[in-house]
Enzyme design. Structure first.
Site, PDB file in Angstrom:
ATOM      1  N   HIS A 197     -25.357   3.794 -32.853  1.00 54.49           N
ATOM      2  CA  HIS A 197     -26.654   3.484 -32.262  1.00 54.49           C
ATOM      3  C   HIS A 197     -26.623   2.237 -31.387  1.00 54.49           C
ATOM      4  O   HIS A 197     -27.670   1.851 -30.846  1.00 54.49           O
ATOM      5  CB  HIS A 197     -27.698   3.319 -33.370  1.00 54.49           C
ATOM      6  CG  HIS A 197     -27.997   4.579 -34.112  1.00 54.49           C
ATOM      7  ND1 HIS A 197     -29.081   5.386 -33.828  1.00 54.49           N
ATOM      8  CD2 HIS A 197     -27.338   5.195 -35.128  1.00 54.49           C
ATOM      9  CE1 HIS A 197     -29.087   6.426 -34.644  1.00 54.49           C
ATOM     10  NE2 HIS A 197     -28.039   6.335 -35.445  1.00 54.49           N
ATOM     11  N   ASP A 399     -27.735  -3.508 -24.528  1.00 56.32           N
ATOM     12  CA  ASP A 399     -28.466  -2.752 -25.536  1.00 56.32           C
ATOM     13  C   ASP A 399     -27.934  -1.331 -25.595  1.00 56.32           C
ATOM     14  O   ASP A 399     -27.549  -0.764 -24.564  1.00 56.32           O
ATOM     15  CB  ASP A 399     -29.957  -2.726 -25.210  1.00 56.32           C
ATOM     16  CG  ASP A 399     -30.825  -2.764 -26.463  1.00 56.32           C
ATOM     17  OD1 ASP A 399     -30.330  -2.375 -27.530  1.00 56.32           O
ATOM     18  OD2 ASP A 399     -31.990  -3.179 -26.360  1.00 56.32           O
TER      19      ASP A 399
END
Length: 815
Positions: A197, A399
């Site tokens: 993730h 990110d």
């Protein structure tokens, strides 16, 4: 949406946290508390429907051994409401160990490293060891869940259904290796997937981690490895190729390790789009009803989010465009994160001071430029902030995906705002209609904010319509379906449809470069390299085709073939039976050249008696359940390959203790433990000795070396030979340049070498190469007279052995 096929394959989800938090109520009993997140929203209903299992840490250290997990309350409306306690496995870890694992390694090392901020990463062996231990705890709990799931399927008669084990995120990078190893040994049917993730870094960043090979091998234990975007996939594939020496296909995004093909997939995660739409429609207004515009930032308080850069860029906006003063407000919501970590406390202090300075500089009597919320807000409030903000500022320095950008888009149900997005977020690669800006370029960020505030309605509507259409289509359910589609390519035998193309001669062109002016020395191990491993050493027969290729190579004037093994010299020469090559037995302690010249490394006299004592002790205590001892004279090997898995751990542990009690350091081999003489000599040292005596001290200038086989030689030959580790285990660590799965792959490599050597001048057949053997016999008497006699017999009888070998026409199948 839950695909109907899911019910046919129970899902075992493994994540750092359970989908809810366990805490003690006022009455002292455990109770469930809701845990928000896209993963829980999407996956929990599927686990419930397919009667699967969720494995994770419960969020508390207070659970007592055997304490039951409570059922959900009757009025629980969370996605986990239907998840029964029987479907939940809590992984309990001691507080100190969990802290070293989570704060020390996960957040202190992997978080900054994977976000390409290596200067913030801390590398410590103790936190890494804690990480591995906790991953093993997760693996053992997962195996228990898998066993129970398979047993239930069998009881229902669904013997062709293989459960899907889905491991999540950077906290569990190596757990899959233990899961696969144990499940395969037990014969459990399963399919294994992994999803990361956060970003996956490039090779130059990943290589900084001292145990990077274990991370890569842990992930490659899965059948499917998923990342948010293709860039992360390609980074991972590049690391597997350059660090592990794996064969890869970058176009099809596949990696081969130990004969298994692993599919690498870009699976961009989405959000529960319609749920955010509903929240935006029902949420009451929380922002001012004036003409003042709001720029919204929502982030965890983390150094990867670019919060300091954002505040500085907003300050620059007010400097360059004073017309926005008293007309625009930046609302920054910072969710507390890791407040016990020094770096995060420092970041909070820096943010407080910076916001105070900007507000002190630009505030007016009835207006402040920055409203700062340090804390959590409810889902309803957040949806209202999203809906009513004119601009969303999503500008992380790095990110994985960043779902704030997607949530903002979903909530734009009225007059549309503008999304400003960093290209360093995974979302930046697909949300093209956003205003993409580099958060390090403060002037550019300020100008982009000005552009967003000034953007006409028709352009805002066009951009937001496109963004909303894409995010509605690619929501979190679509992400889940994409993963399940990828797992559908895995059959019950855990192999994939559409594997990497079979290894061919052409593959070795990228590995090897044989200089036409140099001679070639081939140094090859026997067991597991030239011959497949067998239940008993006598059954490990070299394939006829491999023998033929070696015979042809041995007859080339500029090729020298060496076969080196842990077998005794006599046994090795009998098993290979090829004239004109060098044999090195007992890991190079005994060396026999084609002309009969031999070298025997001296061994302390007291070693023989100690070895006999060890042999007796092993035979008395642990030679049972298929375990046995092979006495090689100079060496002794305890084999446990045929020992049942359930009995293996105890027998191996006791055998190791016996080795140490007898004064031997146990050396691990494949399903075996070896006792070696107390001399500084191994296959690597022996290989260099052979090369030096064969070619002279300056051999490195005139000889190219290819070594395939044992790990002992890899370090010694690193940088001076092209090395191949031949092993079917996906978890083995190696210093080799490349990996080959088995002797069949070695045969292809040998055929490629033969083909390349035959491109040179015409082949010159010759007698055994006396001219390339040492001009002076080298003898060093050992204390094993019987073995020495075997060596003499081997030297004088080698030609007879070869003559009695099976002879067939030599057909060059490599051409």
């Amino acid at each position: 949406m839950v695909p109907g096929r899911v019910s046919q394959a129970p899902l075992v989800v493994v994540s750092n946290r359970l989908p809810f938090i366990l805490a003690r109520g006022l009455d002292g009993r455990l109770e469930r508390r809701q845990s928000a997140g896209g993963l829980v929203t999407a996956v929990a209903p599927v686990v419930i429907e397919c009667k699967g299992t969720w494995v994770g840490w419960p969020g508390t250290y207070e659970m007592r051994p055997g304490e039951a997990i409570p059922e959900s309350d009757a009025g629980d409306q969370a996605p986990t409401a239907g998840l029964k306690s029987s479907q939940v496995v809590a992984v309990n870890v001691a507080k100190d160990k969990f802290d070293a694992y989570y704060n020390g390694c996960c957040n202190g090392t992997f978080w900054p490293l994977f976000h390409s901020m290596p200067d913030r990463a801390v590398f410590k062996a103790d936190t890494w060891n804690a990480y591995c231990e906790v991953n093993e705890e997760f693996a053992q709990n997962t195996l228990a869940a898998l066993r129970a799931t398979v047993a239930k399927l069998d009881a229902e008669g669904r013997v062709n259904v293989a459960p899907i084990v889905w491991v999540h995120d950077y906290q569990l990078l190596v757990a899959a290796a233990s899961i696969r190893k144990a499940a395969e040994e037990e014969g459990l049917r399963f399919r294994l997937g992994f999803f990361l993730h956060i970003p996956f870094p490039s090779w130059d960043i990943m290589r900084l981690f001292p145990w990077d090979d274990q991370i890569l091998q842990g992930m490659l234990a899965c059948d499917v490895v998923g990342f948010h975007i293709e860039d992360y996939c390609l980074n991972f594939i590049d690391c597997c190729c350059r660090r592990l020496g794996c064969r890869v296909d970058r176009n099809q995004m596949m990696v081969e390790l130990a004969g298994r093909t692993v599919h690498v997939k870009a699976l961009p995660i989405g959000i529960p789009f319609e749920r955010f739409v509903e929240l935006a429609e029902s949420a009451p207004k929380v922002l001012k009803t004036t003409e003042e515009k709001t720029i919204l930032g929502v982030d965890r308080l983390d150094y990867t989010k670019g919060l300091v850069n954002r505040i500085l860029a907003f300050e620059l906006l007010l400097e360059k465009h004073p017309e926005h003063i008293e007309k625009v407000t930046l609302l920054q919501i910072s969710v507390p994160s890791r407040t016990d970590v020094r770096e995060y406390r420092q970041l909070k202090e820096e943010m407080d001071q910076l916001i105070g300075r900007v507000n002190g500089r630009f505030s007016r009597a009835n207006w402040s430029p920055i409203r700062y919320i340090y804390g959590c807000v409810s889902q309803n409030q957040l949806a209202a902030f999203y809906r009513d903000s004119a601009v969303a500022l999503v500008t992380p320095l790095r990110d994985g995906m960043n779902l704030v950008a997607k949530e903002y888009v979903a909530c734009q149900i009225r007059e549309p705002g503008v999304l400003i997005l960093s290209p360093f977020a995974g979302a930046g690669g697909s949300m093209h209609e956003a205003l993409v800006v580099n958060p390090y370029e403060l002037d550019q960020v300020a100008e982009t904010i000005h552009r967003a505030l000034s953007m006409p309605l028709d352009e805002r509507e066009l951009r937001m319509t496109q963004l909303r259409r894409r995010e509605r289509k690619n929501d979190v359910s679509r992400w889940l379906e994409s993963f399940l589609d990828a797992m559908d390519g895995v059959n019950d035998e855990t192999s994939l449809v559409g594997n990497l193309a079979r290894l061919t001669l052409d593959d070795f062109g990228q590995y090897l470069d044989l200089d036409a002016a140099c001679k070639l020395s081939l140094i090859l191990d026997y067991d597991g390299t030239l011959a497949h491993l067998a239940a008993h050493p006598d059954l490990a027969i070299m394939p006829t085709e491999t023998r033929r290729v070696l015979e042809r190579l041995a007859n080339l004037s500029d090729v020298n073939v060496v076969v080196i093994s842990g077998r005794s010299l006599g046994n090795l020469s009998r098993m290979v039976g090829i004239e004109g090559i060098t044999y090195a037995g007992s890991h190079g302690l005994e060396i026999l050249h084609p002309d009969g010249t031999k070298f025997v490394h001296p061994v302390p006299l007291e070693y023989e008696e100690k070895l006999r004592e060890l042999l007796r002790a092993l035979q008395d205590e642990v030679c049972r359940d298929g375990a046995w001892v092979e006495n090689k004279g100079v060496l002794l090997t305890f084999h446990y390959r045929e020992t049942p898995v359930t009995a293996r751990e105890a027998i191996v542990k006791r055998a190791g203790q016996i080795f140490k009690q007898a004064g031997f350091e146990p050396h691990a081999a494949h399903m075996a433990i070896e006792a070696k003489p107390p001399v500084k000599w191994d296959q690597g040292r022996a290989s260099i000795y052979i090369l030096r005596t064969m070619y002279g001290v300056d051999w490195t200038e005139r000889v190219r070396v290819i070594y395939a086989g044992n790990e002992d030689a890899m370090q010694a030959l690193q940088g001076i030979a092209c090395t191949f580790r031949v092993d079917s285990s996906p978890a083995v660590r190696t210093a080799a340049n490349f990996r080959l799965a088995d002797p069949d792959a070695v045969l292809i490599m040998l055929k490629w070498v033969e083909k390349q050597m035959n491109k040179r001048s015409p082949r010159l057949a010759r007698s055994p190469r006396l001219g390339r053997s040492p001009t002076q016999c080298i003898h060093a008497q050992m204390s094993f007279e019987d073995e020495d006699e075997e060596i003499r017999k081997s030297a004088h009888g080698l030609r007879a052995i070869v003559q009695t070998a099976v002879r067939e026409p030599l057909v060059n199948k490599a051409m």
